[in-house]
Design an enzyme around this catalytic site. Structure first.
Site, short mmCIF file in Angstrom:
data_model
loop_
_atom_site.label_atom_id
_atom_site.label_comp_id
_atom_site.label_asym_id
_atom_site.label_seq_id
_atom_site.Cartn_x
_atom_site.Cartn_y
_atom_site.Cartn_z
N HIS A 169 -47.69 -33.10 -33.41
CA HIS A 169 -48.21 -32.44 -32.22
C HIS A 169 -48.59 -30.99 -32.53
O HIS A 169 -47.93 -30.33 -33.33
CB HIS A 169 -47.16 -32.48 -31.12
CG HIS A 169 -47.67 -32.21 -29.75
ND1 HIS A 169 -47.80 -30.93 -29.25
CD2 HIS A 169 -48.10 -33.04 -28.77
CE1 HIS A 169 -48.28 -30.99 -28.02
NE2 HIS A 169 -48.46 -32.26 -27.69
N SER A 224 -46.43 -37.18 -31.89
CA SER A 224 -46.84 -37.88 -30.69
C SER A 224 -48.00 -38.80 -31.03
O SER A 224 -48.99 -38.36 -31.63
CB SER A 224 -47.27 -36.88 -29.60
OG SER A 224 -47.69 -37.55 -28.43
N SER A 253 -52.83 -35.27 -27.05
CA SER A 253 -52.71 -34.29 -25.96
C SER A 253 -53.84 -34.37 -24.96
O SER A 253 -53.75 -33.80 -23.87
CB SER A 253 -52.65 -32.87 -26.53
OG SER A 253 -51.55 -32.70 -27.38
N THR A 254 -54.93 -35.07 -25.31
CA THR A 254 -56.12 -35.08 -24.46
C THR A 254 -56.60 -36.49 -24.13
O THR A 254 -57.70 -36.66 -23.61
CB THR A 254 -57.27 -34.31 -25.14
OG1 THR A 254 -57.53 -34.88 -26.43
CG2 THR A 254 -56.91 -32.84 -25.32
N MET A 279 -44.46 -31.34 -26.92
CA MET A 279 -44.52 -32.11 -25.69
C MET A 279 -43.48 -31.57 -24.71
O MET A 279 -42.38 -31.19 -25.10
CB MET A 279 -44.24 -33.58 -25.97
CG MET A 279 -45.19 -34.19 -27.01
SD MET A 279 -44.73 -33.84 -28.72
CE MET A 279 -43.43 -35.02 -28.99
N GLY A 280 -43.83 -31.54 -23.42
CA GLY A 280 -42.90 -31.04 -22.42
C GLY A 280 -41.64 -31.89 -22.34
O GLY A 280 -40.52 -31.37 -22.21
N CYS A 314 -45.26 -37.47 -19.16
CA CYS A 314 -45.85 -36.34 -19.88
C CYS A 314 -45.36 -35.08 -19.20
O CYS A 314 -45.76 -34.78 -18.06
CB CYS A 314 -47.38 -36.38 -19.86
SG CYS A 314 -48.12 -34.90 -20.61
#
Length: 394
Positions: free
Chosen positions: A310, A305, A67-68, A314-315, A104
């Site tokens: 996750h 992910s 995520s980062t 995730m979008g 993303c």
């Protein structure tokens, strides 16, 4: 010993949804990185701090999670009827590589704000107060996304009372519309089936829904994996054998979807497809300690992910969830509270809480199509200025 000063590159560090990454204006990148290729990848990996054999990205801007460990490049759009082109790169952490194969969805929420703040929107389209519709061309997947960004006194409004599970603080709501989110050729189901029998060596035969909507995603039943569907990160990510088994399923799903030609290619294509497991709605305690009541959700979903479970959702996978839930017969639809019916909106439970996403699905000319998926996120500029990279990127 002769030393050279570090190279200084204009950048912004932004949160979008439950992700954050380093954002660049294409024209402000070094000339060698303005075009796709090894020079761009090498620069962005060094900025993020990869590859890092320690898995921490200490010497870079990355946060050592999927995520980062992200980069975004935004430019004036080359597509008619669009404001900006948006290119996303998922940076590997321990190995060298950037996966450009998908979008993303979370960081999409920050693209509109970035475009406004960087003067990429025509002034006459920017209200003093209200909402600015930023028309985004998502380059990775060749799709249109509309971001409805709140504006106050001519500036992007970032504060608000919109709460997003997985983000500690509230912000201003940004509405995202993913138009025609299916694969470029319009095939939601690459095999033509809403449920496939996925043969996985060493594991067996698993029912699976393979869908291309938002991002290529493999859905399987949590019960077929021995899970409840309410697992949190530590229960999966601290189990190397479980992660290896899930990655094997993902790899064979990628092959079944035609995304790779050889099973060994999956190791270098970590961003897509995603693997998610679903279960009927049930009560559980989220990662923050919040009680999630099964009566408030339509189903439970957990997704992986970059090889790890996750922390939220995730979008892009949320688009896939909504699209599959809207179509009777998929595994996702089968476990919902409204199984057998086409759902225009679905609320699902994830590891950090709940999320509601809408999708418009229609059966036309013998196949299912999704016209639009809608969700809300928030975004915030965390830092702006320059990132610096050592001379020679060493």
């Amino acid at each position: 010993m002769m030393t050279q000063p570090q190279q200084k590159i204009a950048a912004r560090y932004m949160r979008g949804g439950t992700s954050k990454g380093v954002f660049f204006n294409l024209d402000e990148l070094p000339a060698s990185a303005r075009s796709p290729g090894a020079a761009r990848d090498r620069l962005l990996m060094r900025i993020i701090g990869s590859p890092d054999p320690y898995g921490q990205q200490i010497d870079g801007m990355g946060g050592a999670t999927s995520s980062t460990s992200k980069t975004v490049i935004v430019a004036p759009s080359q597509q008619p009827g669009h404001d900006v082109d948006y290119l996303f790169g998922q940076v590997a952490i321990t190995r060298a590589g950037i996966d450009w194969s998908g979008n993303c969805g979370n960081l999409t929420a920050a693209v509109g704000a970035f475009a406004i703040d960087n003067g990429l929107i025509e002034p006459q389209r920017l209200p003093d107060n209200g909402f600015c519709e930023v028309r985004i061309w998502q380059q990775n997947i060749g799709k249109t996304i509309i971001a409805r960004v709140p504006v106050r006194n001519g500036q992007v409004q970032e504060s608000g009372d919109f709460e997003l599970d997985g983000v500690a603080f509230p912000g201003a709501e940004i509405r995202l519309e993913f138009l025609d989110p299916a694969d470029a050729d319009g095939d939601l189901f690459p095999t033509g089936q809403r449920v496939d029998e996925l043969q996985v060596p060493g594991i067996g035969c698993l029912p699976a829904t393979l869908i291309n909507a938002g991002i290529a995603t493999i859905f399987v039943n949590a019960s077929d994996l021995g899970y409840s569907g309410c697992e949190l990160q530590n229960e999966i990510n601290n189990d190397p054998q479980a992660l290896a088994r899930l990655e094997t399923i993902r790899a064979w799903g990628a092959l079944k979807m035609g995304l790779i030609n050889d099973i060994h290619e999956a190791a270098s294509r970590q961003h897509t497809p995603k693997l998610a497991f679903v279960a009927a709605p049930q009560s559980y305690t989220s990662a923050s300690g919040k009680h999630i009541d099964g009566s408030d959700i339509d189903l439970c979903v957990r997704a992986l992910s970059m090889g790890k479970l996750h922390h939220a959702m995730m979008g892009t996978a949320s688009v896939a969830i909504a699209s599959a839930a809207a179509i009777p017969g998929t595994l996702v639809n089968q476990v919902t509270a409204n199984a057998g019916q086409s759902c225009t909106s679905v609320t699902f439970g994830h590891a950090s809480g709940i999320l509601t996403v809408g999708a418009e699905a229609h059966h036309e000319q013998g196949r299912w199509q999704v016209k639009k998926a809608v969700m809300s996120r928030s975004a915030r500029l965390l830092m702006e200025g320059w990132v610096r990279v050592p001379a020679g990127y060493k």
